[in-house]
Design a protein around this motif. Structure first.
Motif, PDB file in Angstrom:
ATOM      1  N   ALA A 127       0.760  -1.110   0.034  1.00 46.56           N
ATOM      2  CA  ALA A 127      -0.122  -0.040   0.150  1.00 46.56           C
ATOM      3  C   ALA A 127       0.902   1.391   0.081  1.00 46.56           C
ATOM      4  O   ALA A 127       0.301   2.340  -0.281  1.00 46.56           O
ATOM      5  CB  ALA A 127      -0.875  -0.064   1.363  1.00 46.56           C
ATOM      6  N   GLY A 128       2.237   1.095   0.240  1.00 45.71           N
ATOM      7  CA  GLY A 128       3.118   2.302  -0.029  1.00 45.71           C
ATOM      8  C   GLY A 128       3.477   2.746   1.407  1.00 45.71           C
ATOM      9  O   GLY A 128       4.074   3.799   1.547  1.00 45.71           O
ATOM     10  N   THR A 129       2.971   1.929   2.749  1.00 46.52           N
ATOM     11  CA  THR A 129       3.225   2.628   3.867  1.00 46.52           C
ATOM     12  C   THR A 129       4.609   2.069   4.358  1.00 46.52           C
ATOM     13  O   THR A 129       5.079   0.745   4.261  1.00 46.52           O
ATOM     14  CB  THR A 129       2.142   2.060   4.751  1.00 46.52           C
ATOM     15  N   ALA A 130       5.359   3.054   4.737  1.00 43.71           N
ATOM     16  CA  ALA A 130       6.701   2.790   5.207  1.00 43.71           C
ATOM     17  C   ALA A 130       6.647   2.304   6.894  1.00 43.71           C
ATOM     18  O   ALA A 130       6.019   3.016   7.714  1.00 43.71           O
ATOM     19  CB  ALA A 130       7.886   3.700   4.970  1.00 43.71           C
ATOM     20  N   HIS A 131       7.388   1.236   7.192  1.00 40.45           N
ATOM     21  CA  HIS A 131       7.411   0.829   8.747  1.00 40.45           C
ATOM     22  C   HIS A 131       8.861   0.846   9.136  1.00 40.45           C
ATOM     23  O   HIS A 131       9.814   0.626   8.210  1.00 40.45           O
ATOM     24  CB  HIS A 131       6.794  -0.502   8.770  1.00 40.45           C
ATOM     25  N   HIS A 132       9.214   1.030  10.323  1.00 38.75           N
ATOM     26  CA  HIS A 132      10.401   1.009  11.019  1.00 38.75           C
ATOM     27  C   HIS A 132      10.438  -0.149  12.146  1.00 38.75           C
ATOM     28  O   HIS A 132       9.515   0.319  13.042  1.00 38.75           O
ATOM     29  CB  HIS A 132      11.111   2.168  11.330  1.00 38.75           C
ATOM     30  N   GLU A 133      11.069  -1.121  12.407  1.00 37.52           N
ATOM     31  CA  GLU A 133      10.942  -1.613  13.527  1.00 37.52           C
ATOM     32  C   GLU A 133      12.350  -2.286  13.998  1.00 37.52           C
ATOM     33  O   GLU A 133      13.276  -2.151  13.301  1.00 37.52           O
ATOM     34  CB  GLU A 133      10.261  -3.100  13.466  1.00 37.52           C
ATOM     35  N   THR A 134      12.527  -2.132  15.313  1.00 41.31           N
ATOM     36  CA  THR A 134      13.771  -2.506  15.911  1.00 41.31           C
ATOM     37  C   THR A 134      13.663  -3.595  16.891  1.00 41.31           C
ATOM     38  O   THR A 134      12.450  -3.510  17.783  1.00 41.31           O
ATOM     39  CB  THR A 134      14.394  -1.149  16.734  1.00 41.31           C
ATOM     40  N   LEU A 135      14.758  -4.266  17.255  1.00 44.44           N
ATOM     41  CA  LEU A 135      14.600  -5.436  18.136  1.00 44.44           C
ATOM     42  C   LEU A 135      14.374  -5.095  19.532  1.00 44.44           C
ATOM     43  O   LEU A 135      15.196  -3.865  20.162  1.00 44.44           O
ATOM     44  CB  LEU A 135      15.738  -6.275  17.995  1.00 44.44           C
ATOM     45  N   LYS A 136      13.555  -5.752  20.478  1.00 42.52           N
ATOM     46  CA  LYS A 136      13.182  -5.115  21.748  1.00 42.52           C
ATOM     47  C   LYS A 136      13.491  -6.152  22.777  1.00 42.52           C
ATOM     48  O   LYS A 136      13.672  -7.145  22.399  1.00 42.52           O
ATOM     49  CB  LYS A 136      11.597  -4.650  21.941  1.00 42.52           C
ATOM     50  N   GLY A 137      13.858  -5.424  24.026  1.00 43.93           N
ATOM     51  CA  GLY A 137      14.168  -6.519  25.191  1.00 43.93           C
ATOM     52  C   GLY A 137      15.387  -7.354  24.958  1.00 43.93           C
ATOM     53  O   GLY A 137      16.421  -6.805  24.230  1.00 43.93           O
ATOM     54  N   HIS A 138      15.341  -8.562  25.349  1.00 38.46           N
ATOM     55  CA  HIS A 138      16.411  -9.558  25.396  1.00 38.46           C
ATOM     56  C   HIS A 138      16.445 -10.386  24.045  1.00 38.46           C
ATOM     57  O   HIS A 138      16.978 -11.484  23.839  1.00 38.46           O
ATOM     58  CB  HIS A 138      16.405 -10.350  26.454  1.00 38.46           C
ATOM     59  N   GLY A 139      15.366 -10.012  23.265  1.00 39.81           N
ATOM     60  CA  GLY A 139      15.282 -11.093  21.885  1.00 39.81           C
ATOM     61  C   GLY A 139      16.441 -10.811  20.964  1.00 39.81           C
ATOM     62  O   GLY A 139      17.292 -10.046  21.119  1.00 39.81           O
ATOM     63  N   LYS A 140      16.488 -11.804  20.144  1.00 40.15           N
ATOM     64  CA  LYS A 140      17.751 -11.977  19.131  1.00 40.15           C
ATOM     65  C   LYS A 140      17.249 -11.890  17.797  1.00 40.15           C
ATOM     66  O   LYS A 140      18.246 -11.534  16.789  1.00 40.15           O
ATOM     67  CB  LYS A 140      18.536 -13.546  19.471  1.00 40.15           C
ATOM     68  N   ASP A 141      15.976 -11.847  17.532  1.00 37.96           N
ATOM     69  CA  ASP A 141      15.651 -11.643  16.161  1.00 37.96           C
ATOM     70  C   ASP A 141      14.209 -11.224  16.135  1.00 37.96           C
ATOM     71  O   ASP A 141      13.236 -11.952  16.462  1.00 37.96           O
ATOM     72  CB  ASP A 141      15.491 -13.165  15.594  1.00 37.96           C
ATOM     73  N   LEU A 142      14.085 -10.071  15.435  1.00 37.73           N
ATOM     74  CA  LEU A 142      12.786  -9.356  15.567  1.00 37.73           C
ATOM     75  C   LEU A 142      11.736 -10.017  14.408  1.00 37.73           C
ATOM     76  O   LEU A 142      10.852 -10.092  14.745  1.00 37.73           O
ATOM     77  CB  LEU A 142      12.846  -7.848  14.988  1.00 37.73           C
ATOM     78  N   ARG A 143      12.375 -11.010  13.601  1.00 33.50           N
ATOM     79  CA  ARG A 143      11.503 -11.754  12.682  1.00 33.50           C
ATOM     80  C   ARG A 143      10.591 -12.645  13.514  1.00 33.50           C
ATOM     81  O   ARG A 143       9.495 -13.264  13.062  1.00 33.50           O
ATOM     82  CB  ARG A 143      12.285 -12.330  11.686  1.00 33.50           C
ATOM     83  N   GLU A 144      11.205 -12.961  14.504  1.00 31.23           N
ATOM     84  CA  GLU A 144      10.247 -13.902  15.379  1.00 31.23           C
ATOM     85  C   GLU A 144       9.415 -12.993  16.687  1.00 31.23           C
ATOM     86  O   GLU A 144       8.536 -13.872  17.183  1.00 31.23           O
ATOM     87  CB  GLU A 144      11.065 -14.850  16.305  1.00 31.23           C
ATOM     88  N   ALA A 145       9.446 -11.762  16.603  1.00 26.98           N
ATOM     89  CA  ALA A 145       8.638 -10.872  17.496  1.00 26.98           C
ATOM     90  C   ALA A 145       7.447 -10.966  16.999  1.00 26.98           C
ATOM     91  O   ALA A 145       7.165 -11.031  16.065  1.00 26.98           O
ATOM     92  CB  ALA A 145       9.231  -9.736  17.725  1.00 26.98           C
ATOM     93  N   THR A 146       6.419 -11.028  17.865  1.00 22.04           N
ATOM     94  CA  THR A 146       5.047 -11.219  17.615  1.00 22.04           C
ATOM     95  C   THR A 146       4.452  -9.888  16.866  1.00 22.04           C
ATOM     96  O   THR A 146       3.772 -10.093  15.965  1.00 22.04           O
ATOM     97  CB  THR A 146       4.046 -11.096  18.933  1.00 22.04           C
ATOM     98  N   TYR A 147       4.962  -8.670  17.264  1.00 22.92           N
ATOM     99  CA  TYR A 147       4.576  -7.567  16.558  1.00 22.92           C
ATOM    100  C   TYR A 147       5.180  -7.401  15.023  1.00 22.92           C
ATOM    101  O   TYR A 147       4.220  -6.979  14.270  1.00 22.92           O
ATOM    102  CB  TYR A 147       5.044  -6.073  17.182  1.00 22.92           C
TER     103      TYR A 147
END
Length: 355
Positions: free
Chosen positions: A253-273
């Motif tokens: 849809a053309g919407t840009a998103h920015h995500e960073t790893l939170k807490g003690h996680g090691k891979d944001l691809r596994e994060a619920t969000y």
């Protein structure tokens, strides 16, 4: 022999190396580990505390051991860590380029007389076919510091609860050109990429390429386009060896998103969000049929996890939202590397970027 002078000089040399480590933003825990490994009682909570501990140490053998370990740590950081690298492949007459740089580093040419103020620093042979030619230049960086209102005039201190100052600090940067005659590659590296900041880094990169061209007559072509690696890094298998720590992406849809790893996680691809968001895009339908939509990453930072006693390696590929919407297509010609401390680490990084 006056051992008092020797031990004081030794302490000063170590203190200078601690200052160098602090300037280059080598993680405190690494410097503390060097001190503690040498002698448990030398540990402290900060850089100044580590330097103060030296005054209570009188074992010259321990101080010599500490000096060598600190020297190794700082040199490994200068040689391999916190760099912005560009890769050039299929270099014509790469042997001539190697010979030209060898002649420059074998001569008494004073590069500091040039307008760019680069000086010859060191030549280092990493292998029979890999040679690094290092130059040093002093750059000013802008450092934000919180000032105490007590340091201001009384009439000003009463008006402000917090004061931020910008301080210009000179810093030695060790830019390099690496020749790999076996793989027919040239690597250009700009030192202290994360410390410099994007604007200062762009100027530094421009100046170094100008210096190579105007002063040494080195003009390179066939620069490797790293943009396709952004998607490839995102598609790495999700396992214990790697993890995405930051990502910028665009939806259909053309919407840009920015995500960073939170807490003690090691891979944001596994994060619920992240999973829920990407699943929503991939499950989008029209008239009951899947649209086969997906996200388009255009900036990514990937962390490579290794043995517990070895620093992790971070590779960042930083394109932009504007770049992926240009008429000429998306291109990216440099990568940030952090955590590299050896030839093995550098080879690992190059394999990830050009394999």
């Amino acid at each position: 022999m006056d051992t008092t002078i020797d031990i004081n000089e030794l302490r000063e040399n170590i203190a200078d190396l601690v200052d160098k480590a602090s300037e280059r933003e080598i993680p405190l825990y690494e410097v503390r580990s060097v001190f503690k490994t040498t002698k448990a009682g030398l540990s402290a909570r900060n850089f100044d505390g580590l330097k103060n501990k030296l005054n209570s140490e009188f074992d010259i053998s321990k101080l010599n051991e500490l000096a060598k370990s600190m020297q190794d740590l700082v040199v490994s950081h200068i040689d391999f860590d916190d760099k912005l690298i560009s890769i050039f492949k299929d270099i014509p007459d790469i042997s001539d380029l190697y010979d030209k740089l060898t002649d420059v580093f074998s001569s008494d040419t004073d590069m500091a007389t040039e307008p760019t103020n680069y000086c010859i620093y060191a030549r280092k042979d990493l292998s029979p076919y890999q040679t690094v030619f290092q130059f040093v230049v002093s750059r000013e960086i802008s450092v934000r510091k919180t000032l105490s209102p007590d340091d201001l005039r009384e009439d000003m201190s009463e008006e402000f609860q917090e004061v931020i100052g910008i301080k210009k600090t000179p810093l030695d940067c060790h830019d390099f050109i690496m020749i790999d005659t076996k793989e027919n590659l040239v690597i250009i590296g700009i030192d202290l990429a994360l410390i410099l900041g994007r604007n200062e880094l762009s100027v530094a990169q421009h100046n170094f390429h100008n210096f190579l061209r105007r002063t040494l007559g080195i003009v390179l072509s066939n620069e490797v386009d790293l943009f396709p690696k952004i998607q490839e890094f995102y598609d790495f298998p999700i396992d214990k060896s790697n993890g995405v720590t930051e990502i910028y992406f665009m939806t259909p849809a053309g919407t840009a998103h920015h995500e960073t790893l939170k807490g003690h996680g090691k891979d944001l691809r596994e994060a619920t969000y992240h999973r829920k968001g990407t699943e929503g895009v991939r499950n989008e339908k029209s008239n009951g049929k899947l649209l086969h939509n997906d996200i388009t990453p255009y900036r990514i930072s990937t962390r490579f996890y290794r043995e517990s006693d070895t620093p992790i390696i971070d590779i960042s590929l930083k394109s932009s939202y504007l770049a992926i919407n240009t008429n000429n297509g998306s291109h990216l010609y440099d990568a940030y590397i952090y955590g590299s401390r050896s030839k093995i680490d550098l080879d690992f990084i190059l394999d990830k970027l050009i394999s």
